[in-house]
Design an enzyme around this catalytic site. Sequence first.
Site, PDB file in Angstrom:
ATOM      1  N   SER A   1     -14.330  11.715   0.738  1.00 26.27           N
ATOM      2  CA  SER A   1     -13.413  10.926   0.177  1.00 26.27           C
ATOM      3  C   SER A   1     -13.128  11.638  -1.315  1.00 26.27           C
ATOM      4  O   SER A   1     -13.677  12.595  -1.612  1.00 26.27           O
ATOM      5  CB  SER A   1     -14.292   9.724  -0.141  1.00 26.27           C
ATOM      6  OG  SER A   1     -15.145   9.853  -0.974  1.00 26.27           O
TER       7      SER A   1
ATOM      8  N   ASP B   1     -11.165  11.686   3.769  1.00 27.45           N
ATOM      9  CA  ASP B   1     -11.073  10.212   3.805  1.00 27.45           C
ATOM     10  C   ASP B   1     -10.140   9.522   2.867  1.00 27.45           C
ATOM     11  O   ASP B   1     -10.413   9.949   1.842  1.00 27.45           O
ATOM     12  CB  ASP B   1     -12.566   9.709   3.950  1.00 27.45           C
ATOM     13  CG  ASP B   1     -12.865   8.311   4.475  1.00 27.45           C
ATOM     14  OD1 ASP B   1     -12.117   7.691   5.086  1.00 27.45           O
ATOM     15  OD2 ASP B   1     -13.785   7.784   3.793  1.00 27.45           O
TER      16      ASP B   1
ATOM     17  N   HIS C   1     -14.526  -2.637   4.504  1.00 27.64           N
ATOM     18  CA  HIS C   1     -15.724  -1.560   3.993  1.00 27.64           C
ATOM     19  C   HIS C   1     -16.745  -2.363   3.221  1.00 27.64           C
ATOM     20  O   HIS C   1     -16.621  -3.312   2.615  1.00 27.64           O
ATOM     21  CB  HIS C   1     -14.925  -0.628   2.785  1.00 27.64           C
ATOM     22  CG  HIS C   1     -13.736   0.422   3.461  1.00 27.64           C
ATOM     23  ND1 HIS C   1     -12.530  -0.092   3.293  1.00 27.64           N
ATOM     24  CD2 HIS C   1     -13.820   1.222   4.300  1.00 27.64           C
ATOM     25  CE1 HIS C   1     -11.721   0.706   4.183  1.00 27.64           C
ATOM     26  NE2 HIS C   1     -12.741   1.712   4.582  1.00 27.64           N
TER      27      HIS C   1
ATOM     28  N   LYS D   1     -19.060  -7.722   5.287  1.00 25.56           N
ATOM     29  CA  LYS D   1     -17.966  -7.826   6.145  1.00 25.56           C
ATOM     30  C   LYS D   1     -17.725  -8.945   6.931  1.00 25.56           C
ATOM     31  O   LYS D   1     -16.555  -9.499   6.908  1.00 25.56           O
ATOM     32  CB  LYS D   1     -18.247  -6.902   7.353  1.00 25.56           C
ATOM     33  CG  LYS D   1     -18.540  -5.456   6.871  1.00 25.56           C
ATOM     34  CD  LYS D   1     -18.543  -4.322   8.102  1.00 25.56           C
ATOM     35  CE  LYS D   1     -19.086  -2.912   7.672  1.00 25.56           C
ATOM     36  NZ  LYS D   1     -18.310  -2.488   6.593  1.00 25.56           N
TER      37      LYS D   1
ATOM     38  N   SER E   1     -19.604   0.147   9.517  1.00 26.78           N
ATOM     39  CA  SER E   1     -21.141   0.159   9.336  1.00 26.78           C
ATOM     40  C   SER E   1     -21.963  -1.229  10.016  1.00 26.78           C
ATOM     41  O   SER E   1     -21.145  -2.390   9.859  1.00 26.78           O
ATOM     42  CB  SER E   1     -21.602   0.347   7.995  1.00 26.78           C
ATOM     43  OG  SER E   1     -21.567   1.610   7.739  1.00 26.78           O
TER      44      SER E   1
ATOM     45  N   ASN F   1     -15.767   4.862  11.520  1.00 34.22           N
ATOM     46  CA  ASN F   1     -16.121   5.334  10.463  1.00 34.22           C
ATOM     47  C   ASN F   1     -17.321   4.496   9.905  1.00 34.22           C
ATOM     48  O   ASN F   1     -17.413   3.267   9.906  1.00 34.22           O
ATOM     49  CB  ASN F   1     -14.991   5.004   9.173  1.00 34.22           C
ATOM     50  CG  ASN F   1     -13.979   6.085   9.360  1.00 34.22           C
ATOM     51  OD1 ASN F   1     -13.875   6.864  10.391  1.00 34.22           O
ATOM     52  ND2 ASN F   1     -12.912   5.790   8.569  1.00 34.22           N
TER      53      ASN F   1
ATOM     54  N   ASP G   1     -20.421   4.852   6.593  1.00 35.61           N
ATOM     55  CA  ASP G   1     -20.782   5.207   5.581  1.00 35.61           C
ATOM     56  C   ASP G   1     -21.706   4.358   4.851  1.00 35.61           C
ATOM     57  O   ASP G   1     -22.908   4.811   4.392  1.00 35.61           O
ATOM     58  CB  ASP G   1     -19.473   5.410   4.270  1.00 35.61           C
ATOM     59  CG  ASP G   1     -20.037   5.898   2.918  1.00 35.61           C
ATOM     60  OD1 ASP G   1     -21.133   6.602   2.881  1.00 35.61           O
ATOM     61  OD2 ASP G   1     -19.092   5.984   2.048  1.00 35.61           O
TER      62      ASP G   1
ATOM     63  N   ARG H   1     -25.920   4.905   3.264  1.00 34.51           N
ATOM     64  CA  ARG H   1     -26.171   4.570   1.715  1.00 34.51           C
ATOM     65  C   ARG H   1     -27.263   3.613   1.661  1.00 34.51           C
ATOM     66  O   ARG H   1     -28.358   3.764   0.724  1.00 34.51           O
ATOM     67  CB  ARG H   1     -24.991   3.910   0.810  1.00 34.51           C
ATOM     68  CG  ARG H   1     -23.912   4.886   0.821  1.00 34.51           C
ATOM     69  CD  ARG H   1     -22.620   4.175  -0.075  1.00 34.51           C
ATOM     70  NE  ARG H   1     -21.647   4.864   0.136  1.00 34.51           N
ATOM     71  CZ  ARG H   1     -20.630   5.020  -0.693  1.00 34.51           C
ATOM     72  NH1 ARG H   1     -20.619   3.957  -2.043  1.00 34.51           N
ATOM     73  NH2 ARG H   1     -19.548   5.629  -0.882  1.00 34.51           N
TER      74      ARG H   1
ATOM     75  N   ARG I   1     -38.142  15.800  -3.856  1.00 34.00           N
ATOM     76  CA  ARG I   1     -38.093  16.410  -2.221  1.00 34.00           C
ATOM     77  C   ARG I   1     -38.804  15.616  -1.492  1.00 34.00           C
ATOM     78  O   ARG I   1     -38.543  15.495  -0.347  1.00 34.00           O
ATOM     79  CB  ARG I   1     -38.504  17.907  -2.532  1.00 34.00           C
ATOM     80  CG  ARG I   1     -37.550  18.801  -3.118  1.00 34.00           C
ATOM     81  CD  ARG I   1     -37.935  20.325  -3.417  1.00 34.00           C
ATOM     82  NE  ARG I   1     -39.278  20.139  -4.218  1.00 34.00           N
ATOM     83  CZ  ARG I   1     -39.737  21.086  -4.739  1.00 34.00           C
ATOM     84  NH1 ARG I   1     -39.188  22.434  -4.653  1.00 34.00           N
ATOM     85  NH2 ARG I   1     -40.599  21.106  -5.622  1.00 34.00           N
TER      86      ARG I   1
HETATM   87  P1  13P Z   1     -18.296   1.315   5.947  1.00 30.09           P
HETATM   88  O1  13P Z   1     -18.359   0.930   4.449  1.00 30.09           O
HETATM   89  O2  13P Z   1     -18.370   0.221   6.740  1.00 30.09           O
HETATM   90  O3  13P Z   1     -19.402   2.170   6.274  1.00 30.09           O
HETATM   91  O4  13P Z   1     -16.988   1.857   6.059  1.00 30.09           O
HETATM   92  C1  13P Z   1     -16.794   3.294   5.782  1.00 30.09           C
HETATM   93  C2  13P Z   1     -15.224   3.748   5.887  1.00 30.09           C
HETATM   94  O5  13P Z   1     -14.529   3.144   6.452  1.00 30.09           O
HETATM   95  C3  13P Z   1     -15.088   5.047   5.332  1.00 30.09           C
HETATM   96  O6  13P Z   1     -13.588   5.302   5.441  1.00 30.09           O
HETATM   97  O1  G3H Z   2     -13.939   4.078   2.541  1.00 36.67           O
HETATM   98  C1  G3H Z   2     -14.682   4.412   1.391  1.00 36.67           C
HETATM   99  C2  G3H Z   2     -15.673   5.103   1.860  1.00 36.67           C
HETATM  100  O2  G3H Z   2     -17.034   4.454   2.025  1.00 36.67           O
HETATM  101  C3  G3H Z   2     -15.829   6.245   0.738  1.00 36.67           C
HETATM  102  O3  G3H Z   2     -16.442   5.740  -0.199  1.00 36.67           O
HETATM  103  O4  G3H Z   2     -14.740   6.227  -1.962  1.00 36.67           O
HETATM  104  O5  G3H Z   2     -17.103   5.541  -2.755  1.00 36.67           O
HETATM  105  O6  G3H Z   2     -16.775   7.698  -1.725  1.00 36.67           O
HETATM  106  P1  G3H Z   2     -16.200   6.417  -1.918  1.00 36.67           P
HETATM  107 ZN    ZN Z   3     -12.255   3.575   5.280  1.00 35.22          ZN
END
Ligand code: 13P
Ligand code: G3H
Ligand code: ZN
Length: 324
Positions: A48, A81, A179, A183, A213, A254, A256, A260, A281
């Site tokens: 991103s 992204d 996101h 959701k 996710s 997608n 992310d 996390r 570590r």
């Molecule tokens: P999530 O927040 O559901 O993981 O979606 C990530 C995403 O769409 C990144 O572009």
């Molecule tokens: O859609 C967003 C992705 O989860 C990336 O998130 O912009 O915080 O890196 P970010």
């Molecule tokens: Zn996205």
Amino acid sequence: MIVTAAELFKVAYGKFAVGAYNINNMEQTHGLFRGAIQSQSPFIIQISRGARKYADKRMLEAMIRAAETIYPEAVFVVHLDHGDEATCYDCIDSGFYSSVMIDASHEPFEKNVEITRRVVERAHAKGVSVEAELGMLGGVEEDVKVEEGHACLTDPDQAKEFVELTGCDSLACAIGTSHGAYKFKGKQSIRFDVLQKIQQRLPGFPLVMHGSSSVPQSEIMRINAAGGKLDPTACGVNENEYLPAAKLGVTKINIDTDGRLIWTRVHREYFRDHPEDFDFRGPGRVFMSEYANFIASRSEKLGSANTLAEVRASILEQRKNKAA
Ligand code: 13P
Ligand code: G3H
Ligand code: ZN
């Protein structure tokens, strides 16, 4: 082997979806490559604008190029992204990214078309694939926060027109997901009815699902038990719906937030259980192993597990035919 999204989607379409995972650091990178090889799956590594700022785009590129040599078996796309126009051009010109997303979905239809078409021209001249977006997901993406009630699902007729006008290679559609970790409420889920209509208008055209996710309840509970304060009503996409979505033309899913959550749970639990420790570590090793297992489990749900040999062979064949 770095491949383009267009090459990969030709193999995947209608059969399986490819996981697209955001990375920001070395631990995520090792975990992702290991999990993909463990499950013999191709994948999309996505970066991103926030990640490029956080880690420095040169650090991310160097790390991924190093991973490519550490894990020579991997077949993957390097994807931007949620790019804006300027970042898309930077990635296209870098010679490193094989795919970019231009996200002008917050603009009116005509402006979205205009911007996307410009990016497609520049990207295709360099053999880079382009994902565009139509419709608006809820939640926070980059600097844009879409309030609940302001998200709008993709209009299937507009989707067809948009693809024809822009020449993009894949389309991110708003089909009910958002996101982040919050959701759905109650029995809400992916809007398969809308997805089906989009696929009917765009048969054979690769679709993308953002905000996918699964937000496992067990992760939320473990994070909170280890001192976190996440809203226990957090809820994500049912991972058993990935494959049905793939059968309806979704080739990229997608993910992310789930990574996390794993990071947060591992680190909170580790330092709770080892209060005398300050060597990062320790949890880093646990995270890489847990993230690899998570990626492998997602490959199973996406239907992409054990496709690596077929994907590599098919892409090499595509390249041979193109060169002939
Ligand atoms: P999530 O927040 O559901 O993981 O979606 C990530 C995403 O769409 C990144 O572009
Ligand atoms: O859609 C967003 C992705 O989860 C990336 O998130 O912009 O915080 O890196 P970010
Ligand atoms: Zn996205």
